[in-house]
Design a protein around this motif. Structure first.
Motif, PDB file in Angstrom:
ATOM      1  N   MET A  69       0.988  -1.431  -0.131  1.00 38.79           N
ATOM      2  CA  MET A  69      -0.297  -0.009  -0.087  1.00 38.79           C
ATOM      3  C   MET A  69       0.611   1.619  -0.211  1.00 38.79           C
ATOM      4  SD  MET A  69      -2.721   0.781   2.617  1.00 38.79           S
ATOM      5  CE  MET A  69      -1.906   1.089   3.441  1.00 38.79           C
ATOM      6  N   THR A  70       0.408   1.815  -0.769  1.00 38.92           N
ATOM      7  CA  THR A  70       1.587   3.419  -0.870  1.00 38.92           C
ATOM      8  C   THR A  70       0.769   4.746  -0.639  1.00 38.92           C
ATOM      9  OG1 THR A  70       1.125   3.375  -3.625  1.00 38.92           O
ATOM     10  CG2 THR A  70       2.967   2.409  -2.432  1.00 38.92           C
ATOM     11  N   GLN A  71      -0.705   4.256  -1.083  1.00 36.39           N
ATOM     12  CA  GLN A  71      -1.566   5.649  -0.839  1.00 36.39           C
ATOM     13  C   GLN A  71      -3.244   5.342   0.211  1.00 36.39           C
ATOM     14  OE1 GLN A  71      -2.542   7.513  -4.550  1.00 36.39           O
ATOM     15  NE2 GLN A  71      -0.148   8.066  -4.179  1.00 36.39           N
ATOM     16  N   ARG A  72      -3.525   5.967   0.479  1.00 45.06           N
ATOM     17  CA  ARG A  72      -4.717   6.154   1.001  1.00 45.06           C
ATOM     18  C   ARG A  72      -5.784   4.851   0.910  1.00 45.06           C
ATOM     19  NH1 ARG A  72      -4.181   6.182   6.694  1.00 45.06           N
ATOM     20  NH2 ARG A  72      -3.018   7.708   7.372  1.00 45.06           N
ATOM     21  N   HIS A  73      -6.059   5.463  -0.167  1.00 42.84           N
ATOM     22  CA  HIS A  73      -7.333   4.449  -1.091  1.00 42.84           C
ATOM     23  C   HIS A  73      -6.998   3.869  -1.645  1.00 42.84           C
ATOM     24  CE1 HIS A  73      -4.489   6.579  -4.726  1.00 42.84           C
ATOM     25  NE2 HIS A  73      -5.051   5.038  -4.954  1.00 42.84           N
TER      26      HIS A  73
END
Length: 182
Positions: A74-78
């Motif tokens: 995971m690299t972003q909240r979405h």
């Protein structure tokens, strides 16, 4: 208990392993996933005696391992949306396998039982993901840990501090971005 025999699949078993993966690392999280799966087998053991019923352990382990590996990328909240589908899908597949393995040989396929177990496992996977999203910032602040998600959020060019740096010291901003990308 007899009306809903797979009620334990709703438990957010992947929550602990997902939080550990985001805050500490994958190896520790995988060990935690095995521990949480064993605890699920102990908690949902219907007879409270040995041998343990490992139906819940299998579903908990599948969802937890999926959570560990999907949160690691995971690299972003979405990306939590993708994590939710991954955890729910793995738990649902494991629930389907459990129901099909425990079905009576030669009997008709237990469709209502299968759908109930898969639905409960799917809901448990999403519950784990939603709780992980909600609790991760609290654990980051409580233990002073910067997860990859927090770092990506802080590197957003629309962050007020970065906008101020860009306006007041563009050379420092550019240098900081180049070093951060390295």
């Amino acid at each position: 208990l007899r009306t809903y025999p797979y009620h334990g699949f709703v438990a957010p078993a992947a929550l602990g392993a997902s939080l550990i993966a985001a805050l500490v690392g994958k190896r520790v999280a995988l060990a935690g996933a095995m521990l949480f799966a064993t605890l699920a087998a102990l908690l949902y053991n219907e007879s409270f005696e040995l041998p343990l019923d490992f139906r819940y352990a299998l579903v908990a382990l599948a969802g937890s391992v999926a959570g560990v590996y999907s949160i690691g990328r995971m690299t972003q909240r979405h990306h939590f949306l993708l994590t939710g589908f991954t955890v729910s899908g793995a738990a649902s597949a494991a629930a389907a396998v459990v129901v099909l393995l425990t079905a009576r040989h030669g009997a008709a396929l237990p469709w209502p039982e299968l759908l109930m177990a898969v639905g409960f496992a799917f809901a448990g996977g999403w519950l784990s993901t939603v709780l992980t999203v909600g609790l991760l910032p609290f654990f980051e602040n409580a233990f002073g840990v910067l997860s990859s998600v927090r770092l990506v959020m802080l590197s957003n060019p629309n962050h007020p501090l970065l906008r101020k740096l860009l306006m007041e010291a563009p050379g420092t901003y550019h240098h900081s971005m180049v070093v951060a990308n390295l």
